[in-house]
Design an enzyme around this catalytic site. Structure first.
Site, PDB file in Angstrom:
ATOM      1  N   ILE A   1       0.864  -1.232  -0.248  1.00 45.27           N
ATOM      2  CA  ILE A   1       0.406  -0.111  -0.374  1.00 45.27           C
ATOM      3  C   ILE A   1       1.349   1.108  -0.370  1.00 45.27           C
ATOM      4  O   ILE A   1       1.800   0.790   0.480  1.00 45.27           O
ATOM      5  CB  ILE A   1      -1.151  -0.135   1.467  1.00 45.27           C
ATOM      6  CG1 ILE A   1      -1.267  -1.374   1.513  1.00 45.27           C
ATOM      7  CG2 ILE A   1      -1.888   1.332   1.053  1.00 45.27           C
ATOM      8  CD1 ILE A   1      -2.601  -1.188   2.647  1.00 45.27           C
ATOM      9  N   VAL A   2       0.465   2.089  -1.219  1.00 44.24           N
ATOM     10  CA  VAL A   2       0.006   2.113  -2.124  1.00 44.24           C
ATOM     11  C   VAL A   2       0.290   1.703  -3.064  1.00 44.24           C
ATOM     12  O   VAL A   2       1.173   2.243  -2.982  1.00 44.24           O
ATOM     13  CB  VAL A   2      -0.908   3.208  -2.122  1.00 44.24           C
ATOM     14  CG1 VAL A   2      -2.070   4.154  -1.406  1.00 44.24           C
ATOM     15  CG2 VAL A   2      -0.442   4.694  -2.276  1.00 44.24           C
TER      16      VAL A   2
ATOM     17  N   VAL B   1       3.707   4.285  -4.946  1.00 46.63           N
ATOM     18  CA  VAL B   1       4.346   4.334  -4.627  1.00 46.63           C
ATOM     19  C   VAL B   1       4.876   2.939  -3.858  1.00 46.63           C
ATOM     20  O   VAL B   1       6.128   2.490  -4.287  1.00 46.63           O
ATOM     21  CB  VAL B   1       3.481   5.429  -3.243  1.00 46.63           C
ATOM     22  CG1 VAL B   1       4.828   6.196  -2.864  1.00 46.63           C
ATOM     23  CG2 VAL B   1       3.641   6.833  -3.792  1.00 46.63           C
ATOM     24  N   CYS B   2       4.567   2.701  -2.402  1.00 48.38           N
ATOM     25  CA  CYS B   2       4.836   1.671  -2.071  1.00 48.38           C
ATOM     26  C   CYS B   2       5.452   0.729  -2.766  1.00 48.38           C
ATOM     27  O   CYS B   2       5.919  -0.532  -3.285  1.00 48.38           O
ATOM     28  CB  CYS B   2       4.170   0.982  -0.949  1.00 48.38           C
ATOM     29  SG  CYS B   2       3.462   2.007   0.521  1.00 48.38           S
ATOM     30  N   THR B   3       4.196  -0.292  -4.247  1.00 42.57           N
ATOM     31  CA  THR B   3       4.496  -1.375  -5.290  1.00 42.57           C
ATOM     32  C   THR B   3       5.568  -1.045  -5.616  1.00 42.57           C
ATOM     33  O   THR B   3       6.680  -1.262  -6.202  1.00 42.57           O
ATOM     34  CB  THR B   3       3.237  -2.073  -4.928  1.00 42.57           C
ATOM     35  OG1 THR B   3       2.809  -2.378  -4.299  1.00 42.57           O
ATOM     36  CG2 THR B   3       3.155  -3.245  -5.707  1.00 42.57           C
TER      37      THR B   3
END
Length: 255
Positions: free
Chosen positions: A148-149, A152-154
């Site tokens: 998440i999100v 961004v994170c992935t």
């Protein structure tokens, strides 16, 4: 225009070359250990590691492209893949002492011995030296990720891993964001960079390959009944029909 025959032949060869249509999650690799006893001369070494990125109670409230209950299920299913397939698993959280919140306790309880990197400021997990070291320490080149999100994170991590030479499989069901348009944009960006996009069921089936394997039917069916209940219903219906069902003659015309 004149094209030298050598160049022309090379172009034709390139056009006729076989192209792999998909990236497989390689199940294992048999490695010869020549100096070991006969019963240990072959050891199966898995190619994959599982990365759980920022599945935190605060950040999960930002997810709008999945329902709250569905996404909780998806996060737990993603983490459970590590145990089903005995994958080295690395957990990470982002500023979990602030509003992003703690990693779901169900995940940490699933993986009490996993490496857990608590980042204190880095948005992209790959910018954290401890996280980089933990991923490299797995020794794996195929990484299954979800976070998440999504954009961004992935995505930030996936693109960084591609640049580092890893083969990345993003679990799109375990990555959530503010709305479906942003998810589509992020998935398109990752796919263009060479990230393979898959859902949990496809990941599990590709890792398993054959229901007769181990892990196979005995391990996957309880997992799917818990996290992909649609398939659980198929098995329950079959079991109920065999155990308790009666057959009307007209039903025979349907099979």
């Amino acid at each position: 225009m004149y094209i030298p025959s050598l160049l022309s032949s090379a172009l034709l060869l390139g056009l006729s070359a076989t192209v792999s249509a998909w990236n497989r999650l390689e199940k294992d690799n048999a490695v010869s250990l020549l100096h070991f006893p006969t019963d240990l001369k072959k050891k199966l070494i898995r190619y994959q590691a599982l990365l759980v990125i920022d599945h935190e109670v605060g950040l999960s409230q930002l997810v709008r492209d999945y329902g709250t209950n569905d996404f909780r299920n998806n996060m737990l299913a993603h983490a459970a893949l590590g145990n089903i397939f005995d994958l080295p698993t690395v957990l990470t959280s982002s500023s979990d002492s602030g509003p992003n919140g703690l990693l779901l306790k169900e995940i940490t309880e699933m993986h009490p011995n996993a490496t857990f990197i608590r980042r204190q400021g880095e948005v992209n997990a790959w910018d954290n030296a401890d996280f980089r070291a933990a991923v490299r320490a797995t020794g794996k080149k195929q990484l299954i990720i979800g976070g998440i999100v999504t954009e961004v994170c992935t995505t930030f991590l996936a693109l960084s891993l591609i640049d580092e030479g890893y083969e990345v499989f993003a679990n799109t069901e375990a990555s959530g964001t503010f709305d479906s348009r942003l998810a589509e944009d992020a998935n398109r960006r990752m796919e263009r960079a060479g990230v393979t996009l898959m859902g949990m069921f496809a990941i599990a089936c590709d890792l398993m390959r054959d229901w007769r394997n181990t892990p196979g039917l005995n391990e996957l069916l309880p997992f799917l009944d818990k996290y992909q209940f649609g398939y659980g219903l198929v098995a329950r219906h079959h079991a109920g029909s065999i155990q308790n069902g009666t057959l009307s003659p007209i039903e025979l015309t349907l099979i």
